[in-house]
Design an enzyme around this catalytic site. Structure first.
Site, PDB file in Angstrom:
ATOM      1  N   HIS A 187       0.869  -1.032  -0.088  1.00 19.45           N
ATOM      2  CA  HIS A 187       0.072  -0.044  -0.017  1.00 19.45           C
ATOM      3  C   HIS A 187       0.929   1.210  -0.090  1.00 19.45           C
ATOM      4  O   HIS A 187       1.913   1.008   0.563  1.00 19.45           O
ATOM      5  CB  HIS A 187      -0.680   0.057   1.426  1.00 19.45           C
ATOM      6  CG  HIS A 187      -1.816  -0.911   1.564  1.00 19.45           C
ATOM      7  ND1 HIS A 187      -1.669  -2.227   2.203  1.00 19.45           N
ATOM      8  CD2 HIS A 187      -3.000  -1.235   1.092  1.00 19.45           C
ATOM      9  CE1 HIS A 187      -2.518  -2.890   2.295  1.00 19.45           C
ATOM     10  NE2 HIS A 187      -3.426  -2.487   1.643  1.00 19.45           N
ATOM     11  N   ASP A 211       2.465   1.917   3.335  1.00 21.18           N
ATOM     12  CA  ASP A 211       3.380   0.933   3.911  1.00 21.18           C
ATOM     13  C   ASP A 211       4.867   1.316   3.690  1.00 21.18           C
ATOM     14  O   ASP A 211       5.640   0.913   4.197  1.00 21.18           O
ATOM     15  CB  ASP A 211       3.061  -0.528   2.995  1.00 21.18           C
ATOM     16  CG  ASP A 211       1.828  -0.946   3.288  1.00 21.18           C
ATOM     17  OD1 ASP A 211       1.088  -0.579   4.086  1.00 21.18           O
ATOM     18  OD2 ASP A 211       1.429  -1.978   2.741  1.00 21.18           O
TER      19      ASP A 211
HETATM   20  C1  XLS Z   1      -8.194  -6.881   3.533  1.00 20.70           C
HETATM   21  C2  XLS Z   1      -7.575  -7.051   2.169  1.00 20.70           C
HETATM   22  C3  XLS Z   1      -6.266  -6.140   2.003  1.00 20.70           C
HETATM   23  C4  XLS Z   1      -6.131  -5.961   0.697  1.00 20.70           C
HETATM   24  C5  XLS Z   1      -5.191  -4.701   0.034  1.00 20.70           C
HETATM   25  O1  XLS Z   1      -8.791  -7.846   3.885  1.00 20.70           O
HETATM   26  O2  XLS Z   1      -7.165  -8.461   1.991  1.00 20.70           O
HETATM   27  O3  XLS Z   1      -5.205  -6.535   2.711  1.00 20.70           O
HETATM   28  O4  XLS Z   1      -5.424  -7.114   0.078  1.00 20.70           O
HETATM   29  O5  XLS Z   1      -5.742  -3.569   0.602  1.00 20.70           O
END
Ligand code: XLS
Ligand code: NI
Ligand code: NI
Length: 438
Positions: free
Chosen positions: A101, A104
């Site tokens: 993200h 991140d």
């Molecule tokens: C949450 C999601 C998240 C996405 C990315 O449940 O899996 O981790 O993969 O934002």
């Protein structure tokens, strides 16, 4: 910063007999399976958020992890240390791809401008680290769910100021993903949905979602990004109802907005089970509808029904999905992203390796089982027999474009069809899967 993974050697393949917890038993990346190297089939990716950002906090308490890279002299230095640790981890684990993200990979920022600047610094650094290690980007995504401003939604927020902010974040992160050569760009609509209809104009929100998704796709083409835009379905958590419920729901939404050939799905087993489906069901549906993109591999557990994001060691469940994936041609731009985290008591850096080694070995084992299954494909042969009638004259007439309901009805034989039933052979078929894994 102390060496994050000091004393940990690069992980190697040692074969099924190995009892070394730091070795692969099935994942032998250069082994050719069904005409391709294992690594090319699986395209494994490690994610930043669970593995390098998370400090172990949960809704009941603060984070118990004190990873070497969580400390530093300034927020920017901590973000840099996180990126350095991540690339050291990728190199030692030997995985070729990563996912992040926007927030991140850089330090926290107060304003969109500050975030964009911090992200730009992070992207320069990531570009350098990618070039140095050969690790590539499977996908980037904007985190549009953590900041309090997104509590009522992202692209579907009732306040256009908030939506503009979300669009700015998507634009910046899509540009960053493009610059880093990302193979895909993901939209997980964490807070696209509602907790109560009493304060929600569902039609307006869905219309806005469609309009802004079109805008994002236009931007992708404008900048020449060749990767796929992916929506990640999830039925609920954090919202009580989320618009991207499952693959079929996403497809209906895409069709409604003319985006079904532009946007694909990122399937996650834990989200599939939250929606009441199996992992394999979501893959089969995405393949059938032509919107298969990528996979966030993980699993929930049988007890609590949350998105617990555990490493998936259920080789049977993965094999059922792998069979669907591979027989439909396998990944194109997609890959298996470990959207999985170690448990809160797994405080050692070595635990991060154990999680990924087990997860990757389970994928490799399922791939090998799929090779066996496709060898003399009894499952497809059974299916071909089951549907063979549709190649007969009657089958062809029923399906012909000009055949009306009246024509079809007149062709029904005036007799019971007793004695025509054939076994569905489910146990026989399930045993074939079991045998491929023995
Ligand atoms: C949450 C999601 C998240 C996405 C990315 O449940 O899996 O981790 O993969 O934002
Ligand atoms: Ni995910
Ligand atoms: Ni998830």
């Amino acid at each position: 910063m102390t060496e994050p993974f000091e004393g940990i050697e690069p992980v190697r393949y040692e074969g099924p007999q190995s009892t070394n917890p730091m070795a692969f038993r099935h994942y032998d990346k250069d082994r050719v399976v069904l005409g391709k190297r294992m690594e090319e089939h699986l395209r494994p990716a490690v994610c930043f958020w669970h593995t390098f950002c998370w400090d172990g906090f949960d809704i009941f308490g603060g984070g118990p992890f004190s990873r070497a890279w969580h400390a530093g002299s300034s927020p920017a230095e901590i973000a840099r240390a996180r990126r350095a640790a991540a690339f050291e981890f990728f190199s030692k684990l030997g995985t070729p791809l990563h996912c992040f993200h926007d927030i991140d990979v850089c330090e926290p920022s107060d304003t969109p401008d500050a975030r964009a600047q911090n992200l730009a610094v992070a992207v320069d650094d990531l570009e350098h680290r990618q070039a140095e290690t050969g690790v590539r980007l499977l996908w980037g995504t904007a985190n549009l769910f953590s900041h309090p401003r997104y509590a009522a939604g992202e692209l579907t927020n009732p306040d256009p100021e908030v939506t503009a902010c979300a669009l700015r974040q998507v634009r910046d992160c899509l540009d960053a993903t493009h610059r880093l050569g990302g193979a895909n760009y993901v939209l997980w609509g964490g807070r696209e949905g509602y907790d109560t209809l009493l304060n929600t104009d569902l039609k307006t929100e869905l219309d806005h979602f469609g309009r802004f998704l079109n805008m994002i796709v236009e931007h992708k083409h404008r900048i020449g990004f060749k990767g796929k835009i992916l929506i990640e379905p999830k039925p609920h958590e954090p919202m009580y109802d989320q618009y991207d419920f499952d693959t079929a729901t996403v497809f209906g939404f895409l069709k409604n907005h003319g985006l079904e050939s532009e946007v694909h799905v990122n399937i996650e087993p834990n989200h599939a089970t939250l929606a009441g489906h199996s992992f394999a069901h979501e893959l089969a549906t995405a393949n059938a509808l032509g919107i298969m993109g990528s996979i966030d591999i993980n699993s929930g557990n049988y007890q609590n029904g949350w998105d617990t994001d555990q490493f998936n060691l259920d080789t049977r469940d993965i094999t059922l999905a792998m069979y669907e994936l591979i027989r439909a041609g396998g990944f194109d731009t997609g890959g298996f992203n470990f959207d999985a985290k170690v448990r809160r008591q797994s405080i050692d850096a070595a635990d991060l390796f154990h999680g990924h080694i087990g997860g990757l070995d389970a994928l490799a084992k399922a791939l090998l089982a799929t090779e066996t299954l496709l060898g003399q494909d009894e499952i497809s042969a059974n299916s071909a027999r089951r549907y063979a009638g549709w190649d007969s004259a009657l089958g062809k007439i029923l399906l012909a474009p000009g055949t009306s309901l009246g024509d079809a009805a007149d062709l029904a034989a005036n007799q019971g069809l007793d004695g025509r039933q054939v076994s569905g052979s489910q146990e026989y078929l399930e045993n074939i899967i079991k045998r491929a894994l023995d």
